[in-house]
Structures are given as C-alpha cells and as structure tokens.
Motif scaffolding. Structure first.
Motif, PDB file in Angstrom:
ATOM      1  N   HIS A 583      31.580   4.235  63.194  1.00  0.00           N
ATOM      2  CA  HIS A 583      29.937   4.118  63.124  1.00  0.00           C
ATOM      3  C   HIS A 583      29.687   3.882  61.314  1.00  0.00           C
ATOM      4  CE1 HIS A 583      25.808   5.995  63.878  1.00  0.00           C
ATOM      5  NE2 HIS A 583      25.927   4.792  63.640  1.00  0.00           N
ATOM      6  N   LEU A 586      30.597   0.506  60.644  1.00  0.00           N
ATOM      7  CA  LEU A 586      29.595  -0.839  61.187  1.00  0.00           C
ATOM      8  C   LEU A 586      28.368  -0.417  60.237  1.00  0.00           C
ATOM      9  CD1 LEU A 586      30.459  -0.274  64.892  1.00  0.00           C
ATOM     10  CD2 LEU A 586      30.718  -2.328  63.775  1.00  0.00           C
ATOM     11  N   SER A 587      27.800   0.917  60.193  1.00  0.00           N
ATOM     12  CA  SER A 587      26.765   1.153  59.278  1.00  0.00           C
ATOM     13  C   SER A 587      26.764   0.339  57.887  1.00  0.00           C
ATOM     14  CB  SER A 587      26.515   2.525  59.185  1.00  0.00           C
ATOM     15  OG  SER A 587      26.113   3.020  60.345  1.00  0.00           O
ATOM     16  N   LEU A 590      26.838  -3.501  58.157  1.00  0.00           N
ATOM     17  CA  LEU A 590      25.356  -4.201  58.645  1.00  0.00           C
ATOM     18  C   LEU A 590      24.436  -4.068  57.395  1.00  0.00           C
ATOM     19  CD1 LEU A 590      25.059  -2.300  62.197  1.00  0.00           C
ATOM     20  CD2 LEU A 590      24.719  -4.787  61.653  1.00  0.00           C
ATOM     21  N   LYS A 591      24.659  -2.808  56.455  1.00  0.00           N
ATOM     22  CA  LYS A 591      23.821  -2.936  55.153  1.00  0.00           C
ATOM     23  C   LYS A 591      24.088  -4.320  54.515  1.00  0.00           C
ATOM     24  CE  LYS A 591      22.855   0.447  51.507  1.00  0.00           C
ATOM     25  NZ  LYS A 591      23.171   1.689  50.859  1.00  0.00           N
ATOM     26  N   LYS A 594      22.547  -7.123  55.903  1.00  0.00           N
ATOM     27  CA  LYS A 594      21.302  -7.318  55.705  1.00  0.00           C
ATOM     28  C   LYS A 594      20.975  -7.626  54.206  1.00  0.00           C
ATOM     29  CE  LYS A 594      19.884  -4.041  59.439  1.00  0.00           C
ATOM     30  NZ  LYS A 594      19.689  -2.289  59.726  1.00  0.00           N
ATOM     31  N   LYS A 622      24.132 -10.610  62.923  1.00  0.00           N
ATOM     32  CA  LYS A 622      23.900  -9.219  62.538  1.00  0.00           C
ATOM     33  C   LYS A 622      23.183  -8.610  63.541  1.00  0.00           C
ATOM     34  CE  LYS A 622      20.252  -8.919  60.127  1.00  0.00           C
ATOM     35  NZ  LYS A 622      18.831  -9.100  59.432  1.00  0.00           N
ATOM     36  N   SER A 623      22.096  -9.045  64.173  1.00  0.00           N
ATOM     37  CA  SER A 623      21.293  -8.284  65.056  1.00  0.00           C
ATOM     38  C   SER A 623      22.099  -8.026  66.433  1.00  0.00           C
ATOM     39  CB  SER A 623      20.031  -9.298  65.681  1.00  0.00           C
ATOM     40  OG  SER A 623      19.253  -9.392  64.846  1.00  0.00           O
ATOM     41  N   GLU A 626      24.360  -5.163  65.391  1.00  0.00           N
ATOM     42  CA  GLU A 626      23.563  -4.029  65.338  1.00  0.00           C
ATOM     43  C   GLU A 626      23.547  -3.246  66.983  1.00  0.00           C
ATOM     44  OE1 GLU A 626      19.806  -2.144  62.622  1.00  0.00           O
ATOM     45  OE2 GLU A 626      19.774  -4.483  63.280  1.00  0.00           O
ATOM     46  N   ASP A 627      23.173  -4.436  67.778  1.00  0.00           N
ATOM     47  CA  ASP A 627      22.989  -3.849  69.256  1.00  0.00           C
ATOM     48  C   ASP A 627      24.155  -3.314  69.907  1.00  0.00           C
ATOM     49  OD1 ASP A 627      20.325  -4.618  69.351  1.00  0.00           O
ATOM     50  OD2 ASP A 627      20.736  -6.785  70.105  1.00  0.00           O
ATOM     51  N   THR A 629      26.424  -1.828  68.346  1.00  0.00           N
ATOM     52  CA  THR A 629      26.817  -0.611  67.478  1.00  0.00           C
ATOM     53  C   THR A 629      26.085   0.384  68.378  1.00  0.00           C
ATOM     54  OG1 THR A 629      27.023  -1.881  65.566  1.00  0.00           O
ATOM     55  CG2 THR A 629      26.581   0.557  65.554  1.00  0.00           C
ATOM     56  N   ASN A 630      24.565   0.179  68.421  1.00  0.00           N
ATOM     57  CA  ASN A 630      23.863   1.268  69.133  1.00  0.00           C
ATOM     58  C   ASN A 630      24.297   1.533  70.497  1.00  0.00           C
ATOM     59  OD1 ASN A 630      22.135   1.346  66.887  1.00  0.00           O
ATOM     60  ND2 ASN A 630      20.906  -0.205  67.636  1.00  0.00           N
TER      61      ASN A 630
END
Length: 936
Positions: A583, A586-587, A590-591, A594, A622-623, A626-627, A629-630
C-alpha cells in the motif's frame, strides 16, 4: 511479381519427421492468376507401418500404399512444379518440414523459395469466422471438401481458399496496404513482395477506391451512413398488439397466433400503461421476443420515449436484431430505430489504435499480426465491436491497449470523436426507439458516474433469471496479481519500456527536465512494487492452500472464505505486514505519477495531438492503478457483514496465482432502491422464473416484495406428454453410496447404451467439470472404431457456440457440457434426440456466496436449503430440460441419472416444476427397450 503458387498437402504417419515419421500421401495444386492450372496427387510408400490412429483419421491403410511410389520417385516432379513458385500450405511449417526431411533423405536440395501459410493469411483477412481449421473455412466459403484428411482433397480446398484470399488482398485500398506493409516482416508468409507489388500497381493506376470507404488521418474506415428517421404521425400508433398479430399471421408463413403470446402482450400493455412492474414466465415456444417487443414499441412510440431491452447473452441480442426487428419493420405502421449498445470496452478506440501503429518498439509476432488484422477490419466494420473478431490470445492482450475506455477518452476534443465507434453507437442509441443492451451494462449504468444508456423509464429484462448474479458481480470487487502486473508493465519498469519510453521521447521534444528525473524514480518504484506484489500474492496463495480442507485433492482451484475473525490469525498478520508495504509503495508511485502528469499538463500548449494522447493514456493508467489499489486494500482490510469475501488459488498454477473477491451477500435492497424504485415499469421475463408454481422466490431475491408486481406463468404450446419421454433409471447408484470412480464407470456404460439406440445426437449435462472429464476418458475407451463423435466442453477447444456448431455438423455426435451448457444453446430438429442430466444441479454448499447467504438466512430463522439451494437448483434444472424441445416438431428422451428426483421428498418438486408429462421409472434395460420402441 511472382504469380505462381503451388499448394501442397501431405498425410503422414505422425507429427515429427525428425523422429522417423514419413509421408504417406501428397497432393499438389498449381495456381496461377487465381486459377488452378495443374493437379498432382499420389500415395507414397513410407516403408514403415501406418499407425491405427492415422488409418482411422485418413482412411489410408498399408494396402493402399504397398505398391505406391517412394518419395524419391516423385521428388523430381514436385521440384519441377515448385520451381520459381510460392510454397503454400494450410499450416505451412508442418507440410514444409516433412517435404524438407524427405528431400534431404532422398539426396536433393531442400526448398528455399518463399512461403505462404493459408492459416496466417486467413487470420489476417477473414476476421469473423468461427475458426481457422480447413474444414471450417471451407464450410464458410461454400467450398466442397469431400475427403477431409486426404491430401488431394485438402490441397484442392486449400487452393480454393488461397484464390479467395489473394482476391481479397488485391481489393484492399492502397492506403490500407501501405499501412499493413511494415507489419508483414514478422509473419511466416512471404507477403511483403506480394503486397509491395500491389502497392506499386495501385500507385500507377490511381483510381477512386470504393465509395463506401472513408479516408481519414491515414486510416481507411468503412463509411458510416446516419439514417434519418421519418417523422411519423402519432395517429399511426393507434393500432393494437392484437391487430398487429393478425397482420403477422397474414404476412409470415408458418406463423400462428398463440394464446400465451397474446396474453403476454396484454399483460405488458397493462403493466406499461399502469406503471407497474411485472414478472412473466413464458415457456418455450410462446414467442416471448415478439410478445414483449410489439406492445413495448407501441407504448414507447405513444409516449415518445425509448424502451430498453436487456438480455444476458449476445446470442439473444443477435436474434432480436437479425430475426425479430426485421419482422417488426415489416408490420409496424410506422418506422422505428433499434440499436444494440454494449459496454465501451467492446469498441475499438481509433485514437489509441492510430497511435499504436507508430509504436515500433512493440515488435512481437502477435502484436504485428493484430495491428494488420485491425487495419483490414476497419475497412469492413460498421460497429468496431470486438465480437466481430476472432482474435488469438496475444491479439486479445493487444486489444486491452486499444479498446475504448472512459479513463483515457478525449471526448469532443479528439479528432476521431465524430467517427468514434462507441460515441457513434451512443448517439444512435439516443435517437432509437428500442435500445438493446445486456444485463452487465444495464446494471453498470446504475453506478456509472456518467450515464451510459439513454434516459429511460421502462425496461424489458429478458433472461431475467440471471439478474441476481449479474448485479452481485457488478457490485462486487475482484483483483489478482496479473491485474497489477499488466498495469505496471504498461507504465514501464525503466525509461526504455511501456508508456515511460513514450514520455521519455516526449521530453526530448518538449523541455521537461523535472519529468526526466521523475521517470527514473517511477522505474525504480515500479521494480520495487513488482517484487512486493509478487511476495504478497505468493503469501495469499500459500495461505489458501494451507486452509484447503482436502489436502489430498491437489488439482483445480482452492477457495477460502474469510471475515474479520481472520485478523486474529498469525499468518494473516504476516500477510498484512506485506499489504502495508504494498500500500505504501502504491501510494508513493501514484503520488509521483500524479506529479509527473501535472508537470506535463502545464506544458499542454506545446504538445502535439499525439503527445496529448500519450498523456491521456498515462492518466488512464494512473486512474486504473488507483482503482486497483483501492480494491486490493478493501478486499484485504475492509471486511464487513454485508459482503462476502473470499480468496482463490490455483493448486498447480504459478506461485503468485491467487485471486481476491467480494460480493454483496444480498442484492434485493440495491435493486429495490437503485432500480425498481426509479423506473415506471420493468418487465422481467424468462422461461424459468417460478418454483412450485410460485414466483415468491424470485420476487424476494430481486427486491420486488414492496412493489407487488404482476406475475403470470404462460404455458408452452408444445405437447410435452407426446413429444418427450421422461426416463429415470432405478439401478444407477446414488453417488454417495459408491466411489466416484465406480459412479463414473457406471454412467459411462449407460451413456454408451443410450447412444447406440439414439445414434448419438445426445447432450449430456454435468454439474462438475471434474466428473465430465473422468466420464469422457472412460467413454472414449468404450467407443470402437470412432463410432461416435465425442465433443466435450473444456477438452475440445472452442467456445460454447463453436462446440454446439460442431455437434450439429457431425453424424452420431455426443456433446458433454457443464455450467453454460445448461441454458442458452439451441439445437432444434433431429440434431438432438436425447438429453441426459447426470445430477440435479445444486450449487456446491461451500460456494462462498451461497454459504454466506445460507448463514444469513439461518440467523434470520429461515431454511437455507428450502428457501435458497432448492429453488436455485429447480430453476437451473428447468433450463437444462428446456434444451431438448425447441419447436413443436421436436421430440426426444430425457434421462435423469440422479435417483434423488424420485426418492426424496424435495426431489419431486423438480418434476412438478416441469410441464405435465408422464414419468417412467424402471431398471436401465427396460427403459432402453421402451426408448427403442418409442423412437421407432
């Protein structure tokens, strides 16, 4: 240009010339200017015995080749024919390998001319066929194929196929040929010279290409013609469904108005006019498609708003568009439009595809072939729908990169917007009177941020017995290692791979020094993440396999249902430590993604259209990440009492082959609040909605209890008591009383006895793939001299439609099916005369969703077996039974090999849920005699 093609086909003693297998027959056909000018065929004495399997396959035995010439004797003739020619074969490397080995053994030089593979050429130019076997292509083109697996016949058919393919290649527009040319280098066939010559010839004789083609941005598309709808006076709608049925009777041969169909029209008309929901069970033969289309279309025209028709299967969508809508166009007193709208992932994104053509770094065979295929397909396709294509697995992977999706769509800012397949379909749907879609899109629309379907207040849901599972799927979540792996691979693990390579090239034309540094960091983070994700999914797989109850059962997929109690386990604590690292990784990634996107976006005015496309694709990845990952975090840490969570692992799969799932335990409240409450009238119909002559089960499951829907069961017009023989052998053992091996051996022998009387033409339905596979193996050993053509799901390759088609094509065929074969397949007439149901179709009690629903029912004081498992099984049983009689002229026998149907109290409910018909119980030998007499 070389215009001489020699088509060769060989029959052999086996598959490996290097291991001593030899040619036993050779056929050669010479083609020049699309015309066959010479034929040659002969048996060859291989000087080794012909194996029995080859004898059965080809019909060639040792006697036939005993006095035939040796290969050395025919080699000069073949070499003379091949001089200056293309060597052509269907799967060219197989035939060539045998020819080269025989030439070497005979002391001749091997063939070194150009090759053409008609399999590869067919894949390139024939995109919508079911398969690429020679017999399938011959049938598709109407070529006579008298003796399959005999070299002279196979060579003749291959030559006919070649002529068709060369003509089709020549008809391609100049621009398409120019775009295809770079992708031919990786192919087995020597198409470069042929296409190069065609380009020169077409360049010299520049003529207007076909008028129905659209040339835009260096691509050639089939021209789209927008049809303008006539303005119909509302007076035209004053007709009634009954009057239209009379018109139908006078215009359609063999059409008879049926009381059940008229009753269905009245019910739907009443429901629509009174804003009521309805549940209508319409038996086979009622004619439910026209039964709901006519009254709903009349209502929609009167109210000037669209009607949405939803189906579960593509086959039914095709049937509605190809059979029923044309009938309505003839009888309706007004014009109307009908459109099929699917989820956007079904459609090609022209922007992405245009961009992919310049991605030279993707240099593998499958990608090159697929790009060439899609270039050809664009000249033929009106809809850009993947269902029109027969792509190989590598092609399907490439499709993931070029399919339409919301995350990377430029909408009206895209130069392809007016030609975009998805948006064109969506615009057409907005102007249509009937929008045909599927359950998946219907219920995706409930949770989509932007509306996918036109605004509607009335819907017809056909195949409505699938609604619960589809809604459960769409409100559920799932992920696995490969979902992350594919996304990270497309982002890139260094600046020389994936989207990173495109961004690096972009930074060379636009000054973005900060982005260059960020790309290096992205690569490092992707590499670290791939390691951590691999570790996480390895741990999950190990956890599941440790939890499996049957440790001896070392095959198939293991599953484990979990809830918050798992948090107390030591192994889960270890797993969560890795989850936290994943996590965090991945965070962090993603940062940076972005930040990188923002820096490039700031320079948007300096970017070309192509570069903007790269950026929007980057944002889409990227989106998507993010999906994903969630989903992963929710699946591993978000357990709650309204969802069921479970893990699956392949016992024999890769070390990280683990899968995570969640689904809502119940969907009735979701449907009630999000769907039925917001619609004026929803009509649910199917051949199987009632249990014990009651709709209560379906009403409860689908959240209709508070709406008091109209319910009706409309009987089939078929005379089941005279058309069907329903037979239950009393001497088949109960499966729990014997080993599975004994049970399988018994049923295989019984199936053989039945097949001998029915001459095949039999569909056998299993509830377990494992039992299907074991029965198939035993049955195959019982067959003498290939007396039956045995086709089995999961063993013989191909889709359900392809297996069904093969079943119809062969004499004395038997089809073994499970899961999807219990419904949706249509085999009318003499092709099917016997249906065998091996076991009553109960869902296994350890199925995670069923187990969770059962537990909830039990807590609420209910009876999970009577209120859930049994009704589900009865509905599935009715679906299976419905495979046999599809028209009023069909007849046949139904065998049930599960004695629970008569020996348990609940078993009789299966029988009472069927149309009225006599039940015959007796030992197998008596039933076989009865069957024989009845068939005669």
């Amino acid at each position: 240009m070389n215009n001489r093609y020699v088509v060769i086909d060989v029959e052999t003693t086996g598959n490996s010339p290097s291991k001593g297998d030899r040619i036993i027959q050779i056929g050669a056909v010479v083609v020049e200017q699309h015309t066959i000018i010479e034929r040659f065929s002969t048996f060859i004495n291989p000087k080794v015995p012909i194996p029995p399997f080859i004898e059965q396959l080809t019909g060639i035995d040792d006697k036939m080749v005993k006095d035939a010439p040796s290969f050395e004797e025919v080699a000069p003739k073949l070499l003379t024919m091949l001089e200056g020619a293309y060597f052509v074969a269907h799967n060219v490397l197989f035939d060539l390998s045998f020819l080269q080995e025989e030439l070497t053994n005979s002391g001749y030089q091997t063939f070194n001319g150009p090759l053409l593979d008609t399999v590869e050429l067919s894949r390139l130019l024939m995109l919508n066929v079911d398969g690429y076997q020679l017999g399938q292509l011959a049938e598709h083109l109407g070529l006579e194929h008298d003796n399959p697996h005999q070299a002279d016949s196979d060579a003749e058919v291959t030559a006919g196929l070649l002529c068709y393919l060369l003509k089709k290649l020549e008809k391609l527009p100049l621009l398409t040929l120019q775009r295809i040319e770079p992708f031919l280098k990786k192919m087995q066939s020597g198409l470069e010279e042929i296409v190069g010559e065609l380009i020169k010839e077409k360049s010299r004789n520049l003529e207007d290409d076909e008028n129905d083609l659209d040339f835009y941005r260096q691509l050639v598309l089939k021209k789209s013609y927008e049809t303008e709808q006539e303005d119909d006076s509302i007076a035209h709608v004053d007709t009634t469904a009954g009057a239209l049925v009379e018109k139908l009777s006078s215009q359609m041969e063999h059409y008879e108005a049926r009381d059940s169909q008229l009753k269905m029209m009245d019910l739907i008309e009443h429901s629509l006019n009174n804003r009521e929901h309805a549940m209508i069970e319409a038996g086979t033969g009622v004619g439910k498609s026209l039964g709901y289309l006519i009254p709903s279309l009349l209502f929609g025209k009167r109210e000037d708003r669209p009607i949405v028709v939803s189906t579960h299967t593509i086959q039914l969508q095709q049937q509605l568009m190809e059979r029923d809508i044309p009938i309505l166009k003839k009888i309706m007193p007004f014009s109307f439009e009908a459109t099929v709208l699917k989820g956007r992932n079904n459609y090609l994104c022209l922007r992405k595809f245009e961009q992919s053509l310049d991605d030279s770094y993707e240099d593998n065979y499958d990608t090159n072939l697929t790009k060439a295929q899609l270039l050809v397909w664009l000249t033929e396709s009106e809809d850009g729908d993947i269902e029109e294509l027969n792509l190989a697995s590598g092609g399907k992977l490439f499709w993931q990169q070029v399919k339409s999706d919301a995350g990377s769509c430029l909408n009206h800012r895209c130069p392809w917007f007016t030609k975009c397949f998805y948006h064109r379909k969506k615009r057409k749907a907005l102007e249509s009177d009937i929008v045909i879609t599927n359950h998946a899109l219907l219920f995706t629309d409930l949770r989509a941020e932007s509306q996918l379907l036109p605004s509607y207040k009335e819907a017809i849901i056909d195949e409505a017995h699938h609604v619960e599972e589809v809604v459960s799927d769409h409100f559920g979540l799932n992920t696995d290692y490969f979902a992350f792996h594919r996304l990270l691979e497309r982002i890139g693990s260094d600046v020389e791979s994936g989207t990173m390579k495109k961004l690096k090239i972009m930074t060379e034309t636009v000054e973005l020094p900060e982005v260059e540094r960020a790309l290096s960091e992205i690569g490092d983070r992707v590499n670290d993440l791939q390691f951590e994700l691999d570790e996480l999914f390895r741990l999950i797989r190990t956890f599941v396999l440790e939890k499996r109850k049957d440790k001896a059962n070392d095959f198939g997929r293991a599953s484990y249902r979990y809830d918050q109690s798992v948090l107390k386990e030591k192994a889960w604590e270890t797993l969560l430590e890795v989850v936290n690292r994943v996590h965090s990784g991945l965070s962090g990634l993603l940062k940076v993604l972005k930040q990188t996107s923002k820096k490039i976006n700031d320079k948007e005015e300096h970017l070309t259209f192509s570069q903007k496309g790269i950026l929007v694709d980057f944002d889409g990845l990227k989106s998507a990440l993010e999906d994903e990952t969630n989903k992963l975090i929710h699946l591993l840490t978000g357990m709650n009492e309204n969802e069921v969570f479970w893990l699956e692992a392949d016992a024999k799969g890769a070390k990280n082959a683990a899968y995570l799932f969640s689904k809502p335990i119940e969907v009735n409240d979701i449907l009630a609040d999000e769907f039925f409450k917001k619609k004026n009238s929803v009509i649910l119909t199917s051949a199987t909605l009632s249990v014990k002559n009651s709709f209560q089960y379906m009403v409860n499951r689908l959240g209709l209890s508070d709406f008091s829907p109209i319910t009706a069961s409309l009987p089939s017009p078929f005379a089941y008591d005279s058309q069907v023989k329903f037979l239950i052998p009393t001497d088949i053992p109960m499966i729990n009383d014997v080993s599975q091996k004994t049970f399988v051996t018994t049923i295989a022998h019984r199936l053989k006895s039945i097949a001998t009387i029915t001459k095949g033409r039999m569909l056998v339905l299993f509830t377990s793939y494992e039992m299907l596979k074991e029965t198939h193996a035993v049955f195959k050993d019982l067959i003498q001299h290939e007396e039956f053509m045995l086709i089995a799901q999961g063993i013989d390759g191909g889709s359900r439609a392809r297996l069904t088609k093969n079943f119809k094509r062969f004499e004395q065929s038997i089809l073994f099916g499970t899961s999807s074969f219990w419904e949706g397949i249509d085999i009318p007439g003499d092709d099917l005369s016997c249906l065998v149901i091996i076991r009553l179709p109960f869902t296994p009690p350890d199925n995670p969703v069923i187990a969770a629903r059962s537990e909830r029912l039990r807590k609420e004081g209910g009876n999970p077996f009577m209120e859930l498992s049994l009704p589900q099984a009865i509905i599935r049983f009715k679906q299976g039974f419905g495979r046999l009689v599809r028209t009023e002229r069909d007849s046949g026998a139904v065998f049930v090999f599960d004695r629970r149907i008569t020996e348990t109290r609940y078993g009789r409910l299966f029988i009472t849920s069927l149309p009225p018909l006599p039940v015959h119980q007796a030992p197998m030998h008596e039933l076989l005699t009865e069957l024989k007499d009845w068939l005669q």
